[in-house]
Write an enzyme that holds these catalytic residues in place. Sequence first.
Site: not given
Length: 553
Positions: A134, A225
């Site tokens: 995120g 990520s």
Amino acid sequence: MLVPLLSIASICLQPFPVPWKASPSSLSTHLDVRLNTGIYRGVSTANATEKWLGIPYALPPVGDRRFSAPVPLPRIRWTASGTMADKFGNACPQPPADNLGAPISEDCLYLNVYRPEGTKASDNLPVLFWIHGGAWTTGSGSLTSPRFDSDPTRIISRSVAMGKPLIYVSINYRLNTFGFLASARLSPSDLNAGFQDQQLALRFVHDNIAAFGGDPDKVTLWGQSSGGGSVKAHFLYPLPGKPLFRAGIANSDTGPFKNSPDASTYDKAGMPFDRLLHATRCARVRDKMQCLKEMPFQTLLNISNTMIESTLNMQLWEPAIGPPGSVFPERAFTRMRRGDFLHLPYMAGTNLNEGTRLSIDVYNLSIGSPQEDAAFDSFVARLLIDNSTLSSATLEHIRALYPASDMRLGGPYHTGDSLFDRAAAWYGDEMYLGARRLFFDNAIGRQPLYAYHYQESIPGRDAYLGVAHGWELPLIFGPVPQGVNMTFADQLLDYYVNFVNDMEPGGGWKVYSTDAKSVLQLRSVNLTMIPDDWDKKRTEYLWSQAVLDEFEK
């Protein structure tokens, strides 16, 4: 009669019911676990798993602890009552979203534990420690989504079916302004508080996971990520002493950081800390940090969210490099180049079209030549905290590597939108593929390495996104999307379960070595080892010393 709650949960202001009194000498059910910080009662599910949700691992980072390094929970004496652990703890402050799985609050430092049904404390199962992504800005350990659900039921069920059961842990950690506030005004020991939250959660798991039947010496980190970037950061910037984990998995990690300027950079005029001071009016007072700490939560949250949502890809803050005493005292590539990191088994890779979902800002703008080059330059520059470090020569070289109307950009998912295809191709190489290669090039021969290239599309997803960032997660977590080859999805998950148990993925996935720099092509119709040689010229330039300096990596 209910027994008053005396455990540390009361300090954390969690309104859990207390339906029983747990004795220090004998627990009333196998779902009662005695930790250093209290006794928690989990719940069984219909899917043959047991789970404990919302276990606090630090004191709430509120009041004077806002922006500060996390404070461990105190140990308690065994006279405490038990606490129900059947609800997720609060998600950390961030822009509102309907998939966080919990309300937002500053009191958010909680973790969750899942295990196979009937696990005993003596089973010593390996542990998979999940760090959500995120962009260090959004997300939670309770995340739910139509695209994938972070509930690990599929993972645990598959591990049991393979005869390799595991325990799964997910965590919350502070994000954005609340977790990665950067300034020379902040004590070096408090910089990157969100990453320090992760470290403390790891310490908590090490000290307490045996009560759940886990082995503290068999923890594998896993993230995607910025979560993958966090995994790499734990390799590069470990806590002193014996490592708290034995292996790592990084899906689409970011380098570990997209860029990482010095903390003082954020104080410059127009930079995030300077803008925050003016937006909160703390610029007018002498003790600016105290002003920010005393700011009403909702006021600060609203200002932070407004700043985040007006920033490209919501990337207002990045982990900052600080002076001695900071968890990140020097840039990551410096440590990589001299081999100064943990030499433990490591599995990592990228997807075919990493950059598409993160380049939507320039999609379908219908900007033609000659304005297209300027728009491309602007997109590149806007992704840096301080783009004054970026030279015109570097921008010119990047334009030449990603020329307008190049039909090769995007591979089989080329859209014909020249600006978008250029931006997406560059973004994937700059932030992900190049990052993975730089680490592997410096880790090769030092530790077991396993690289992958994920190429499986998902039926029904927007075709222009190709095989995008995060597209592999629903095959691992589930629910597996309709139309996806289930045999392939199970094989993909098997690699992860094998790695957590055996520290190698098996299934014909060969180690990355100086003799064979090869990666596993993850594609259902052609699951095979391939040379690590595509887009090589581009990534070698993007991760050259001069460009790394300009991008502050």
